[in-house]
Design a protein around this motif. Structure first.
Motif, mmCIF file in Angstrom:
data_model
loop_
_atom_site.group_PDB
_atom_site.id
_atom_site.type_symbol
_atom_site.label_atom_id
_atom_site.label_comp_id
_atom_site.label_asym_id
_atom_site.label_seq_id
_atom_site.Cartn_x
_atom_site.Cartn_y
_atom_site.Cartn_z
ATOM 1 N N ASP A 89 0.814 -1.213 0.000
ATOM 2 C CA ASP A 89 0.000 0.000 0.000
ATOM 3 C C ASP A 89 0.850 1.266 0.000
ATOM 4 O OD1 ASP A 89 0.945 -0.138 2.596
ATOM 5 O OD2 ASP A 89 -1.043 -0.370 3.530
ATOM 6 N N VAL A 90 2.166 1.110 0.010
ATOM 7 C CA VAL A 90 3.092 2.229 -0.110
ATOM 8 C C VAL A 90 4.429 1.665 -0.562
ATOM 9 C CG1 VAL A 90 3.859 2.105 2.309
ATOM 10 C CG2 VAL A 90 4.077 4.260 1.057
ATOM 11 N N LEU A 91 5.157 2.432 -1.359
ATOM 12 C CA LEU A 91 6.491 2.031 -1.790
ATOM 13 C C LEU A 91 7.517 2.937 -1.142
ATOM 14 C CD1 LEU A 91 5.914 1.402 -5.615
ATOM 15 C CD2 LEU A 91 5.589 -0.156 -3.675
ATOM 16 N N VAL A 92 8.584 2.338 -0.621
ATOM 17 C CA VAL A 92 9.665 3.087 0.016
ATOM 18 C C VAL A 92 10.894 2.969 -0.870
ATOM 19 C CG1 VAL A 92 11.138 3.316 2.056
ATOM 20 C CG2 VAL A 92 8.717 2.662 2.311
ATOM 21 N N GLY A 93 11.221 4.027 -1.578
ATOM 22 C CA GLY A 93 12.407 4.027 -2.431
ATOM 23 C C GLY A 93 13.632 4.331 -1.610
ATOM 24 N N LEU A 94 14.538 3.367 -1.504
ATOM 25 C CA LEU A 94 15.734 3.493 -0.668
ATOM 26 C C LEU A 94 16.968 3.406 -1.531
ATOM 27 C CD1 LEU A 94 17.159 3.445 2.173
ATOM 28 C CD2 LEU A 94 16.982 0.930 2.052
ATOM 29 N N GLY A 95 17.713 4.491 -1.647
ATOM 30 C CA GLY A 95 18.953 4.447 -2.422
ATOM 31 C C GLY A 95 19.211 5.737 -3.152
ATOM 32 N N GLY A 96 19.986 5.641 -4.227
ATOM 33 C CA GLY A 96 20.236 6.789 -5.083
ATOM 34 C C GLY A 96 19.094 6.978 -6.060
ATOM 35 N N GLY A 142 18.216 14.523 -5.932
ATOM 36 C CA GLY A 142 17.056 15.277 -5.478
ATOM 37 C C GLY A 142 15.745 14.612 -5.821
ATOM 38 N N SER A 143 15.796 13.335 -6.217
ATOM 39 C CA SER A 143 14.597 12.638 -6.687
ATOM 40 C C SER A 143 13.526 12.530 -5.612
ATOM 41 C CB SER A 143 14.976 11.248 -7.201
ATOM 42 O OG SER A 143 13.915 10.638 -7.876
ATOM 43 N N GLU A 144 13.937 12.668 -4.352
ATOM 44 C CA GLU A 144 12.968 12.609 -3.258
ATOM 45 C C GLU A 144 11.988 13.783 -3.297
ATOM 46 O OE1 GLU A 144 16.613 14.819 -1.767
ATOM 47 O OE2 GLU A 144 16.208 13.019 -2.949
ATOM 48 N N ALA A 145 12.292 14.794 -4.119
ATOM 49 C CA ALA A 145 11.460 15.998 -4.128
ATOM 50 C C ALA A 145 11.002 16.395 -5.522
ATOM 51 C CB ALA A 145 12.222 17.156 -3.487
ATOM 52 N N THR A 146 11.067 15.465 -6.473
ATOM 53 C CA THR A 146 10.761 15.840 -7.857
ATOM 54 C C THR A 146 9.565 15.095 -8.427
ATOM 55 O OG1 THR A 146 12.122 14.186 -9.006
ATOM 56 C CG2 THR A 146 13.232 16.187 -8.217
ATOM 57 N N ARG A 147 9.033 15.677 -9.504
ATOM 58 C CA ARG A 147 7.874 15.106 -10.213
ATOM 59 C C ARG A 147 8.322 14.347 -11.456
ATOM 60 N NH1 ARG A 147 4.397 20.495 -10.913
ATOM 61 N NH2 ARG A 147 6.484 21.389 -11.125
ATOM 62 N N GLU A 244 21.334 18.482 2.183
ATOM 63 C CA GLU A 244 20.322 19.538 2.164
ATOM 64 C C GLU A 244 20.289 20.231 0.798
ATOM 65 O OE1 GLU A 244 19.619 23.956 4.139
ATOM 66 O OE2 GLU A 244 20.971 22.552 5.136
ATOM 67 N N ALA A 245 21.466 20.525 0.254
ATOM 68 C CA ALA A 245 21.536 21.220 -1.033
ATOM 69 C C ALA A 245 20.954 20.379 -2.158
ATOM 70 C CB ALA A 245 22.986 21.598 -1.350
ATOM 71 N N ALA A 246 21.205 19.079 -2.131
ATOM 72 C CA ALA A 246 20.665 18.204 -3.179
ATOM 73 C C ALA A 246 19.140 18.216 -3.165
ATOM 74 C CB ALA A 246 21.197 16.785 -3.002
ATOM 75 N N THR A 247 18.552 18.203 -1.973
ATOM 76 C CA THR A 247 17.096 18.251 -1.876
ATOM 77 C C THR A 247 16.564 19.600 -2.347
ATOM 78 O OG1 THR A 247 17.077 16.658 -0.052
ATOM 79 C CG2 THR A 247 15.140 18.047 -0.297
ATOM 80 N N LEU A 248 17.225 20.679 -1.945
ATOM 81 C CA LEU A 248 16.804 22.007 -2.397
ATOM 82 C C LEU A 248 16.893 22.126 -3.916
ATOM 83 C CD1 LEU A 248 18.499 24.290 0.297
ATOM 84 C CD2 LEU A 248 16.055 23.801 0.063
ATOM 85 N N ALA A 249 17.984 21.601 -4.483
ATOM 86 C CA ALA A 249 18.144 21.659 -5.936
ATOM 87 C C ALA A 249 17.064 20.833 -6.631
ATOM 88 C CB ALA A 249 19.530 21.164 -6.334
ATOM 89 N N GLY A 250 16.698 19.700 -6.032
ATOM 90 C CA GLY A 250 15.615 18.892 -6.589
ATOM 91 C C GLY A 250 14.293 19.651 -6.569
ATOM 92 N N ILE A 251 14.009 20.320 -5.456
ATOM 93 C CA ILE A 251 12.791 21.126 -5.377
ATOM 94 C C ILE A 251 12.820 22.224 -6.433
ATOM 95 C CG2 ILE A 251 11.576 22.802 -3.930
ATOM 96 C CD1 ILE A 251 12.423 21.095 -1.497
ATOM 97 N N ALA A 252 14.000 22.842 -6.621
ATOM 98 C CA ALA A 252 14.115 23.939 -7.577
ATOM 99 C C ALA A 252 13.800 23.482 -8.998
ATOM 100 C CB ALA A 252 15.510 24.552 -7.508
ATOM 101 N N PHE A 253 14.462 22.405 -9.449
ATOM 102 C CA PHE A 253 14.235 22.029 -10.846
ATOM 103 C C PHE A 253 12.893 21.351 -11.058
ATOM 104 C CE2 PHE A 253 16.135 17.716 -10.127
ATOM 105 C CZ PHE A 253 15.335 16.936 -10.960
ATOM 106 N N SER A 254 12.338 20.741 -10.012
ATOM 107 C CA SER A 254 11.013 20.150 -10.149
ATOM 108 C C SER A 254 9.953 21.232 -10.340
ATOM 109 C CB SER A 254 10.678 19.301 -8.923
ATOM 110 O OG SER A 254 9.449 18.630 -9.070
ATOM 111 N N ASN A 255 10.226 22.431 -9.833
ATOM 112 C CA ASN A 255 9.284 23.539 -9.963
ATOM 113 C C ASN A 255 9.707 24.551 -11.018
ATOM 114 O OD1 ASN A 255 7.087 23.291 -7.743
ATOM 115 N ND2 ASN A 255 8.994 22.645 -6.768
#
Length: 390
Positions: A89-96, A142-147, A244-255
């Protein structure tokens, strides 16, 4: 002007945040998580640690460890079988990037069905999907924060970009302690890809005020931390900041969007099995130099955020300083040319027209400040082969 901002509903960021995974799943009434990961994280015991954490919390996890580097449509088949057999009922993506991209693709295909090629860009999918919780173990994609997800079509060899709100994880656990064992090569490649994400998000024709602010913050953090993380992998401050920067960069390019570097890098991975981070690093300086004349002011902002120029110099000089810094980073972080990577010139040259066509078809080059023709992309591929553009 209006713009839409989308980020995961729940981001837990910081050392030790992995321990909050059971709480994240309970908030979503999930009981049967399928952990999607690879053989490496299984061999290190990281996957077993996550399974134990969930079992101790009274959940019923299962493990799928069949993710391959640069996942393909064929590699998804066993994953889909695992989703079905576990009644996840949920997938947990663990890794790169590969495990998280795989989890995103499985989440959509498990509900919608395939083939995945029907969903490649420019199509945007916003239909039903299983929820995904992403746990990155590298500081880069940054895939944790992208579409987005990127999967190679096993029949054609095309590295397909699939996009849409349904690929956005519902939550992310961003625990830098999971990156402490990353070797220098992986640290360099993932760090440069995070920088590429942030710069491309900022200069993209689809940028907005939100993505601008997040991208510049990511660039500043990377400027002060990437070299340290590369030279001393035990430095907790540098590791935490790069995560932190990788996540922020993911949010940036996803938006906003990525642009020419990414459009050109995907065929390198598909045809020559060069990692996403390294292929971006091979292209970054050359593509930036090609693009300067169309957006000196925005590249200058990036240079100033990175710390290689200040307000005392013109935008043109600051933008040129950015290119010099990207070349210096490639040298210091031992980024090989395609030739030094081991690719034969004849093999490279034979695929240049095909790679240029695939780069354009992805749509990303159309977001570049200077939109290239196919001949421009071919010239850039030839220029980076031996490092002529460095």
């Amino acid at each position: 002007m209006t713009f839409h901002v989308a980020v995961p509903a729940d981001l837990r960021i910081g050392g030790g945040s992995l321990s909050q995974l059971p709480d994240v799943l309970r908030l979503r009434n999930a009981e049967r998580p399928l952990i999607v990961t690879d053989a490496f994280l299984t061999s290190t015991g990281t996957a077993a640690r996550v399974v134990a954490l969930l079992e101790e919390a009274g959940l019923h996890p299962a493990l799928f460890s069949g993710v391959v580097p640069d996942p393909t449509t064929v590699s998804l088949e066993d994953g889909l079988a695992a989703v079905t057999s576990h009644r996840a009922d949920v997938l947990v993506g663990l890794g790169g990037g590969s495990p998280i991209d795989t989890a995103k693709a499985l989440a959509v295909l498990a509900v919608r069905g395939g083939p995945l090629r029907d969903l490649k860009a420019p199509f945007s999918y916003d239909g039903p999907a299983l929820p995904v919780v992403a746990i990155p173990t590298t500081a880069g994609t940054g895939s944790e924060a992208t579409r987005f997800t990127v999967i190679t079509d096993s029949d054609t060899g095309e590295k397909m970009l699939c996009a849409g709100p349904s690929y956005l994880p519902v939550a992310g656990i961003v625990d830098y302690e999971l990156t402490m064992s990353m070797p220098p090569r992986l640290t360099a490649d993932t760090g440069i890809v995070a920088l590429t994400h942030a710069v491309e998000a900022y200069v993209s024709s689809r940028h907005n005020a939100f993505s601008d602010a997040v991208a510049l913050r990511a660039i500043t953090i990377i400027g002060r931390s990437l070299r340290t993380a590369y030279r001393d992998g035990a430095d907790h401050r540098a590791r935490g900041e790069m995560m932190e920067a990788a996540t922020l960069a993911g949010i940036a390019f996803s938006n906003s969007s990525v642009a020419l570097v990414h459009g050109m890098s995907r065929p390198l991975g598909a045809h020559f099995h060069i990692s996403h981070g390294m292929s971006n690093a091979m292209l970054f300086a050359a593509v930036t130099e090609f693009s300067l004349s169309a957006a000196d002011d925005r590249y200058a902002d990036c240079a100033r955020a990175l710390g290689v120029a200040d307000d005392s110099v013109s935008d043109a000089d600051a933008a040129a300083a950015l290119v010099r810094e990207l070349r210096a980073l490639a040298d210091e972080l031992a980024v090989p040319t395609p030739e030094r990577f081991g690719i034969a010139r004849d093999d490279w040259e034979a695929l240049v027209p095909t790679m240029a066509e695939q780069a354009l078809a992805s749509g990303s080059p159309g977001n570049n400040p200077r939109v290239p023709a196919a001949s421009d992309i071919e010239d850039l591929y030839r220029a980076i082969f031996r490092g002529d553009a460095r």
